[in-house]
Motif scaffolding. Sequence first.
Motif, PDB file in Angstrom:
ATOM      1  N   HIS A  20       0.833  -1.205   0.000  1.00  0.00           N
ATOM      2  CA  HIS A  20       0.000   0.000   0.000  1.00  0.00           C
ATOM      3  C   HIS A  20       0.873   1.264   0.000  1.00  0.00           C
ATOM      4  O   HIS A  20       0.627   2.233  -0.737  1.00  0.00           O
ATOM      5  N   THR A  21       1.898   1.251   0.824  1.00  0.00           N
ATOM      6  CA  THR A  21       2.759   2.429   0.941  1.00  0.00           C
ATOM      7  C   THR A  21       3.470   2.722  -0.368  1.00  0.00           C
ATOM      8  O   THR A  21       3.624   3.883  -0.781  1.00  0.00           O
ATOM      9  N   GLN A  22       3.925   1.653  -1.067  1.00  0.00           N
ATOM     10  CA  GLN A  22       4.657   1.847  -2.312  1.00  0.00           C
ATOM     11  C   GLN A  22       3.741   2.304  -3.451  1.00  0.00           C
ATOM     12  O   GLN A  22       4.122   3.138  -4.275  1.00  0.00           O
ATOM     13  N   ASN A  23       2.536   1.764  -3.510  1.00  0.00           N
ATOM     14  CA  ASN A  23       1.690   1.988  -4.682  1.00  0.00           C
ATOM     15  C   ASN A  23       0.714   3.152  -4.534  1.00  0.00           C
ATOM     16  O   ASN A  23       0.211   3.679  -5.533  1.00  0.00           O
ATOM     17  N   SER A  24       0.411   3.572  -3.305  1.00  0.00           N
ATOM     18  CA  SER A  24      -0.617   4.601  -3.117  1.00  0.00           C
ATOM     19  C   SER A  24      -0.057   5.979  -3.507  1.00  0.00           C
ATOM     20  O   SER A  24       1.018   6.381  -3.040  1.00  0.00           O
ATOM     21  N   PRO A  25      -0.766   6.705  -4.370  1.00  0.00           N
ATOM     22  CA  PRO A  25      -0.293   8.066  -4.744  1.00  0.00           C
ATOM     23  C   PRO A  25      -0.151   8.992  -3.529  1.00  0.00           C
ATOM     24  O   PRO A  25       0.666   9.906  -3.522  1.00  0.00           O
ATOM     25  N   ALA A  26      -0.949   8.731  -2.501  1.00  0.00           N
ATOM     26  CA  ALA A  26      -0.879   9.605  -1.325  1.00  0.00           C
ATOM     27  C   ALA A  26       0.459   9.495  -0.613  1.00  0.00           C
ATOM     28  O   ALA A  26       0.857  10.381   0.136  1.00  0.00           O
ATOM     29  N   HIS A  27       1.140   8.328  -0.836  1.00  0.00           N
ATOM     30  CA  HIS A  27       2.422   8.132  -0.146  1.00  0.00           C
ATOM     31  C   HIS A  27       3.617   8.287  -1.069  1.00  0.00           C
ATOM     32  O   HIS A  27       4.738   7.967  -0.679  1.00  0.00           O
ATOM     33  N   ALA A  28       3.391   8.759  -2.296  1.00  0.00           N
ATOM     34  CA  ALA A  28       4.520   8.968  -3.216  1.00  0.00           C
ATOM     35  C   ALA A  28       5.376  10.122  -2.681  1.00  0.00           C
ATOM     36  O   ALA A  28       4.849  11.116  -2.170  1.00  0.00           O
ATOM     37  N   PRO A  29       6.722  10.050  -2.796  1.00  0.00           N
ATOM     38  CA  PRO A  29       7.589  11.149  -2.315  1.00  0.00           C
ATOM     39  C   PRO A  29       7.324  12.429  -3.104  1.00  0.00           C
ATOM     40  O   PRO A  29       7.037  12.379  -4.304  1.00  0.00           O
ATOM     41  N   SER A  30       7.443  13.593  -2.428  1.00  0.00           N
ATOM     42  CA  SER A  30       7.166  14.896  -3.047  1.00  0.00           C
ATOM     43  C   SER A  30       8.443  15.738  -3.022  1.00  0.00           C
ATOM     44  O   SER A  30       9.117  15.842  -1.985  1.00  0.00           O
TER      45      SER A  30
END
Length: 337
Positions: A20-30
């Motif tokens: 979930h952490t890798q694939n969710s856009p909400a957790h993508a690095p900014s």
Amino acid sequence: MPRCEFCSRSFGSQEALDQHTQNSPAHAPSYDCELCNRSFGSQEALDQHTQNSPAHAPSYDCELCNRSFGSQEALDQHTQNSPAHAPSYDCELCNRSFGSQEALNQHTQNSPAHAPSYDCELCNRSFSTQEALDQHTQNSPAHAPSYDCDLCNRSFSTQEALDQHTQDSPAHFQLPETPLNTFFQSFSDFTFDPDIPPNESYLALQRFYGWHRGDEESNQAWNNFQRALIEEFKLWFGAEDDLGSWHSLCRALRIEPLPRTCLDCEKAVRGLYVNIVDLIAWARNGGGEDQVRLFHSLEELREYTKRTRKIFRNNLDETGNSNVVLRHLLRFIFQGN
């Protein structure tokens, strides 16, 4: 049960949470741009944005005129070519500015306002050269050296003239400290002339202060004057055992030849009639060729003494003065004098 801290979702296994952490856009690095508050999905995208965005182009600012340029070369070109940035060479004396040091130097040399001034401090005049100032100082009467007399506030053009003035002027004559001089000079307001006889000086002193007979001040002055006469006589004619003093007295009285001893001198003057104030005046004037007047009798001496007011008080017994010379010359002119 594993839980996602960012979005508070729960998963049945750790593997499911990691997926979930890798694939969710909400957790993508900014990757955020601090200058314009935009975010990017990768560092490459942020770098590309920084390079290409006009908002992030480097700015080269001119501090003098607040203009900005896209390169250092453009800023340098602006600084060199802009009249506002041309170097200014200012003349501090007249507040003018010049484009070069050479122009400023030429202005300083040629402008009358900058010509060197040689000032005379005594008369506030200015000259264009040191030679002109020196010539002025030498030739101007205002700068002639002055030799001043401190005592009478007069000025002379030479030291010789000042010296001559000091020698010849009565104001600078220093009286010897004799008893009579000291007496008369004790009256600071009175102008004393040592060349006139003592009795005339005393009469002038009496008139100057308006003394009347019997006044306390007049009596005190008269007593002091008489004491000064006694001391003055002793000054000029010395002690009774001094043959030189006796001979001075004999010369004044025209006794020739001069006696050889004090006793012989005493015998020679014993019968003579002479006014003692005249004797003192003769001695004060240097004992020159003018001789003291001799009288044939006591009556003649009395008449002369009263008429001229040349009074020498005969009170040696009262004062305890035992001067033998005076005793042989004194006569009773007034009863009880």
